[in-house]
Design a protein around this motif. Structure first.
Motif, PDB file in Angstrom:
ATOM      1  N   ILE A 243       9.643   4.055  -3.432  1.00  0.00           N
ATOM      2  CA  ILE A 243      10.445   4.433  -4.592  1.00  0.00           C
ATOM      3  C   ILE A 243       9.483   5.021  -5.614  1.00  0.00           C
ATOM      4  O   ILE A 243       8.497   4.389  -5.991  1.00  0.00           O
ATOM      5  CB  ILE A 243      11.178   3.218  -5.194  1.00  0.00           C
ATOM      6  CG1 ILE A 243      12.010   2.511  -4.112  1.00  0.00           C
ATOM      7  CG2 ILE A 243      12.077   3.658  -6.353  1.00  0.00           C
ATOM      8  CD1 ILE A 243      13.082   3.361  -3.482  1.00  0.00           C
ATOM      9  N   GLY A 244       9.768   6.234  -6.071  1.00  0.00           N
ATOM     10  CA  GLY A 244       8.850   6.954  -6.941  1.00  0.00           C
ATOM     11  C   GLY A 244       8.134   8.024  -6.142  1.00  0.00           C
ATOM     12  O   GLY A 244       8.645   8.543  -5.148  1.00  0.00           O
ATOM     13  N   THR A 245       6.920   8.347  -6.565  1.00  0.00           N
ATOM     14  CA  THR A 245       6.129   9.358  -5.871  1.00  0.00           C
ATOM     15  C   THR A 245       4.763   8.780  -5.532  1.00  0.00           C
ATOM     16  O   THR A 245       4.367   7.733  -6.043  1.00  0.00           O
ATOM     17  CB  THR A 245       5.940  10.606  -6.737  1.00  0.00           C
ATOM     18  OG1 THR A 245       5.133  10.275  -7.880  1.00  0.00           O
ATOM     19  CG2 THR A 245       7.281  11.163  -7.211  1.00  0.00           C
TER      20      THR A 245
ATOM     21  N   TYR B 194       0.843  -1.187   0.000  1.00  0.00           N
ATOM     22  CA  TYR B 194       0.000   0.000   0.000  1.00  0.00           C
ATOM     23  C   TYR B 194       0.884   1.245   0.000  1.00  0.00           C
ATOM     24  O   TYR B 194       2.004   1.229   0.526  1.00  0.00           O
ATOM     25  CB  TYR B 194      -0.892   0.035   1.241  1.00  0.00           C
ATOM     26  CG  TYR B 194      -1.777  -1.167   1.408  1.00  0.00           C
ATOM     27  CD1 TYR B 194      -3.065  -1.195   0.885  1.00  0.00           C
ATOM     28  CD2 TYR B 194      -1.312  -2.294   2.091  1.00  0.00           C
ATOM     29  CE1 TYR B 194      -3.874  -2.313   1.036  1.00  0.00           C
ATOM     30  CE2 TYR B 194      -2.111  -3.416   2.246  1.00  0.00           C
ATOM     31  CZ  TYR B 194      -3.388  -3.421   1.713  1.00  0.00           C
ATOM     32  OH  TYR B 194      -4.176  -4.536   1.858  1.00  0.00           O
ATOM     33  N   VAL B 195       0.385   2.319  -0.580  1.00  0.00           N
ATOM     34  CA  VAL B 195       1.032   3.625  -0.470  1.00  0.00           C
ATOM     35  C   VAL B 195       0.481   4.290   0.787  1.00  0.00           C
ATOM     36  O   VAL B 195      -0.728   4.281   1.028  1.00  0.00           O
ATOM     37  CB  VAL B 195       0.750   4.496  -1.704  1.00  0.00           C
ATOM     38  CG1 VAL B 195       1.403   5.870  -1.548  1.00  0.00           C
ATOM     39  CG2 VAL B 195       1.270   3.816  -2.965  1.00  0.00           C
ATOM     40  N   ALA B 196       1.386   4.827   1.592  1.00  0.00           N
ATOM     41  CA  ALA B 196       0.974   5.421   2.868  1.00  0.00           C
ATOM     42  C   ALA B 196       1.807   6.664   3.147  1.00  0.00           C
ATOM     43  O   ALA B 196       2.766   6.972   2.434  1.00  0.00           O
ATOM     44  CB  ALA B 196       1.140   4.402   4.001  1.00  0.00           C
ATOM     45  N   GLU B 197       1.421   7.375   4.183  1.00  0.00           N
ATOM     46  CA  GLU B 197       2.185   8.530   4.643  1.00  0.00           C
ATOM     47  C   GLU B 197       2.596   8.307   6.091  1.00  0.00           C
ATOM     48  O   GLU B 197       1.848   7.718   6.876  1.00  0.00           O
ATOM     49  CB  GLU B 197       1.353   9.822   4.549  1.00  0.00           C
ATOM     50  CG  GLU B 197       1.234  10.375   3.144  1.00  0.00           C
ATOM     51  CD  GLU B 197       0.494  11.708   3.118  1.00  0.00           C
ATOM     52  OE1 GLU B 197       0.006  12.124   4.197  1.00  0.00           O
ATOM     53  OE2 GLU B 197       0.396  12.304   2.051  1.00  0.00           O
TER      54      GLU B 197
ATOM     55  N   ARG C 189       8.075  10.483   8.116  1.00  0.00           N
ATOM     56  CA  ARG C 189       9.250  10.710   7.273  1.00  0.00           C
ATOM     57  C   ARG C 189       8.890  10.793   5.790  1.00  0.00           C
ATOM     58  O   ARG C 189       9.750  10.685   4.936  1.00  0.00           O
ATOM     59  CB  ARG C 189      10.281   9.603   7.520  1.00  0.00           C
ATOM     60  CG  ARG C 189      10.800   9.580   8.954  1.00  0.00           C
ATOM     61  CD  ARG C 189      11.742   8.445   9.202  1.00  0.00           C
ATOM     62  NE  ARG C 189      12.920   8.517   8.363  1.00  0.00           N
ATOM     63  CZ  ARG C 189      13.863   7.567   8.299  1.00  0.00           C
ATOM     64  NH1 ARG C 189      13.730   6.478   9.066  1.00  0.00           N
ATOM     65  NH2 ARG C 189      14.893   7.692   7.515  1.00  0.00           N
ATOM     66  N   GLY C 190       7.616  11.011   5.501  1.00  0.00           N
ATOM     67  CA  GLY C 190       7.198  11.187   4.115  1.00  0.00           C
ATOM     68  C   GLY C 190       6.422   9.996   3.588  1.00  0.00           C
ATOM     69  O   GLY C 190       5.896   9.178   4.336  1.00  0.00           O
TER      70      GLY C 190
ATOM     71  N   LEU D 202      12.539  -6.084  -9.392  1.00  0.00           N
ATOM     72  CA  LEU D 202      13.448  -4.973  -9.631  1.00  0.00           C
ATOM     73  C   LEU D 202      12.614  -3.782 -10.088  1.00  0.00           C
ATOM     74  O   LEU D 202      11.835  -3.899 -11.043  1.00  0.00           O
ATOM     75  CB  LEU D 202      14.487  -5.325 -10.703  1.00  0.00           C
ATOM     76  CG  LEU D 202      15.431  -6.484 -10.373  1.00  0.00           C
ATOM     77  CD1 LEU D 202      16.227  -6.894 -11.608  1.00  0.00           C
ATOM     78  CD2 LEU D 202      16.376  -6.119  -9.231  1.00  0.00           C
ATOM     79  N   LEU D 203      12.756  -2.646  -9.408  1.00  0.00           N
ATOM     80  CA  LEU D 203      12.023  -1.442  -9.785  1.00  0.00           C
ATOM     81  C   LEU D 203      12.881  -0.571 -10.688  1.00  0.00           C
ATOM     82  O   LEU D 203      14.113  -0.633 -10.654  1.00  0.00           O
ATOM     83  CB  LEU D 203      11.628  -0.648  -8.532  1.00  0.00           C
ATOM     84  CG  LEU D 203      10.784  -1.376  -7.483  1.00  0.00           C
ATOM     85  CD1 LEU D 203      10.467  -0.430  -6.322  1.00  0.00           C
ATOM     86  CD2 LEU D 203       9.508  -1.937  -8.085  1.00  0.00           C
ATOM     87  N   TRP D 204      12.225   0.240 -11.514  1.00  0.00           N
ATOM     88  CA  TRP D 204      12.924   1.137 -12.442  1.00  0.00           C
ATOM     89  C   TRP D 204      12.409   2.549 -12.213  1.00  0.00           C
ATOM     90  O   TRP D 204      11.233   2.848 -12.447  1.00  0.00           O
ATOM     91  CB  TRP D 204      12.665   0.681 -13.874  1.00  0.00           C
ATOM     92  CG  TRP D 204      13.335   1.495 -14.944  1.00  0.00           C
ATOM     93  CD1 TRP D 204      12.741   2.304 -15.869  1.00  0.00           C
ATOM     94  CD2 TRP D 204      14.746   1.567 -15.230  1.00  0.00           C
ATOM     95  NE1 TRP D 204      13.677   2.870 -16.704  1.00  0.00           N
ATOM     96  CE2 TRP D 204      14.919   2.433 -16.332  1.00  0.00           C
ATOM     97  CE3 TRP D 204      15.871   0.981 -14.662  1.00  0.00           C
ATOM     98  CZ2 TRP D 204      16.166   2.722 -16.875  1.00  0.00           C
ATOM     99  CZ3 TRP D 204      17.125   1.274 -15.201  1.00  0.00           C
ATOM    100  CH2 TRP D 204      17.259   2.128 -16.294  1.00  0.00           C
ATOM    101  N   TRP D 205      13.294   3.414 -11.738  1.00  0.00           N
ATOM    102  CA  TRP D 205      12.907   4.789 -11.452  1.00  0.00           C
ATOM    103  C   TRP D 205      14.083   5.716 -11.702  1.00  0.00           C
ATOM    104  O   TRP D 205      15.162   5.525 -11.148  1.00  0.00           O
ATOM    105  CB  TRP D 205      12.439   4.930 -10.000  1.00  0.00           C
ATOM    106  CG  TRP D 205      11.945   6.305  -9.660  1.00  0.00           C
ATOM    107  CD1 TRP D 205      12.579   7.240  -8.896  1.00  0.00           C
ATOM    108  CD2 TRP D 205      10.718   6.909 -10.086  1.00  0.00           C
ATOM    109  NE1 TRP D 205      11.831   8.383  -8.806  1.00  0.00           N
ATOM    110  CE2 TRP D 205      10.679   8.205  -9.533  1.00  0.00           C
ATOM    111  CE3 TRP D 205       9.655   6.472 -10.881  1.00  0.00           C
ATOM    112  CZ2 TRP D 205       9.606   9.083  -9.754  1.00  0.00           C
ATOM    113  CZ3 TRP D 205       8.593   7.343 -11.093  1.00  0.00           C
ATOM    114  CH2 TRP D 205       8.566   8.621 -10.542  1.00  0.00           C
ATOM    115  N   GLU D 206      13.884   6.707 -12.577  1.00  0.00           N
ATOM    116  CA  GLU D 206      14.915   7.691 -12.914  1.00  0.00           C
ATOM    117  C   GLU D 206      16.217   7.002 -13.318  1.00  0.00           C
ATOM    118  O   GLU D 206      17.301   7.308 -12.808  1.00  0.00           O
ATOM    119  CB  GLU D 206      15.138   8.654 -11.734  1.00  0.00           C
ATOM    120  CG  GLU D 206      13.906   9.501 -11.438  1.00  0.00           C
ATOM    121  CD  GLU D 206      14.118  10.491 -10.297  1.00  0.00           C
ATOM    122  OE1 GLU D 206      15.087  10.297  -9.515  1.00  0.00           O
ATOM    123  OE2 GLU D 206      13.335  11.444 -10.190  1.00  0.00           O
TER     124      GLU D 206
END
Length: 296
Positions: free
Chosen positions: A177-179, A77-80, A83-84, A226-230
């Motif tokens: 990782i990412g936004t 899950y994406v959470a807050e 620390r961001g 494996l993630l791909w970011w920037e």
């Protein structure tokens, strides 16, 4: 997972002593995939899920934003948090997972408490609870070691003391990782230019070599983890990491190289498993990344 596990006497408090009458306990349905509606609420006191309420009370989370991905063992899950933006990974109960046979990854572990070992091997109720807890603690322990060693992995957000991250079971918290609006995709899900594919391949091989240099085989190393970011590869999914103490270490390392080679064919790179393994072993003999300084 850690090759040494010790269980405190308190872990056995609800075990029946020999000769005593066994207590009848209500059996609850194994916890599987959670409903997002149970994880969110405008008022923290109204959150239905007990794990999320505990993480909120401990100050590790401020809110859950939404589901990112559901896998064989856990849902992300994406959470807050304080620390961001964070990635919250919640494991299902072992009996509710589609992947249950972890024996190959646990081979070679030394469990000092004989009763704990028998309980886990026999898959008793207490043994399953211990296995589930060890799966989460192993991911945190491995994340911290790899992060501090400078590898390209998500930053763990609880710890590094086991007493701290043991409070989050069955959840693992790490930096996203990412936004929030665009989490990093898996390499298996992206289209790469030939130049990007070569760059991603080089980083992926070096990542596997970095693990080997530390004495690890990943156990499930492919573009799916494996993630791909920037233009950067980030390695994920660590509870099944295996050390050289395992009798299956060479087998798992070879399988990692084969899985990496096979999964990169989608990106137009056709390198054989044996050649990939030799390159990983060659790079593992060289210097590793610069360790990170862990600030207090």
């Amino acid at each position: 997972m850690s090759p040494h596990t010790d269980w405190a006497d308190s872990d056995w408090a609800d075990f029946d002593a020999p000769g005593e009458q066994k207590l009848r306990r209500k059996r609850t349905k194994p916890q599987g995939r959670r409903k997002v509606a149970d994880l969110v609420a405008d008022d923290a006191d109204l959150v239905a899920d007990a794990t999320i309420r505990r993480l909120l009370d401990l100050g590790h989370l401020t809110r859950v934003i939404g589901e990112l991905k559901s896998g064989k063992e856990a849902t992300a899950y994406v959470a807050e948090g304080p620390r961001g933006t964070a990635l919250l990974k919640i494991y299902r109960d072992l009996q509710a997972r589609s992947f249950r046979n972890d024996a190959i990854y646990r081979a070679g572990q030394v469990i000092l408490d004989a009763r704990a070992r028998r309980a886990m091997e026999g898959r008793s109720r207490k043994g399953l609870a211990m296995l589930e807890e060890s799966w989460v603690l192993a991911e945190y322990a491995h994340l911290w070691r790899l992060w501090e060693a400078g590898l390209s992995v998500p930053e763990p957000l609880v710890g590094p003391r086991p007493i701290d991250y043991s409070e989050t079971v069955p959840a693992v918290l790490m930096r996203l990782i990412g936004t929030e609006a665009a989490p990093a995709p898996r390499l298996s899900d992206v289209r790469l230019t030939p130049e990007e594919a070569r760059k991603a391949w080089d980083q992926s091989v070096s990542g596997l070599a970095d693990l080997l240099r530390l004495g690890y085989a990943h156990g499930d190393y492919s573009t799916y983890n494996l993630l791909w970011w920037e233009d950067t590869v980030t390695i994920i999914d660590f509870p099944q990491l295996t050390t050289r103490q395992s009798p299956h270490f060479r087998e798992l390392l070879r399988r990692d190289a084969e899985s990496l080679s096979t999964s990169f064919r989608k990106h137009g790179l056709h390198l054989g498993a044996e050649a990939t393994l030799r390159e990983v072993q060659r790079r593992a003999l060289g210097p590793g990344p610069t360790p990170r300084v862990l600030l207090p």
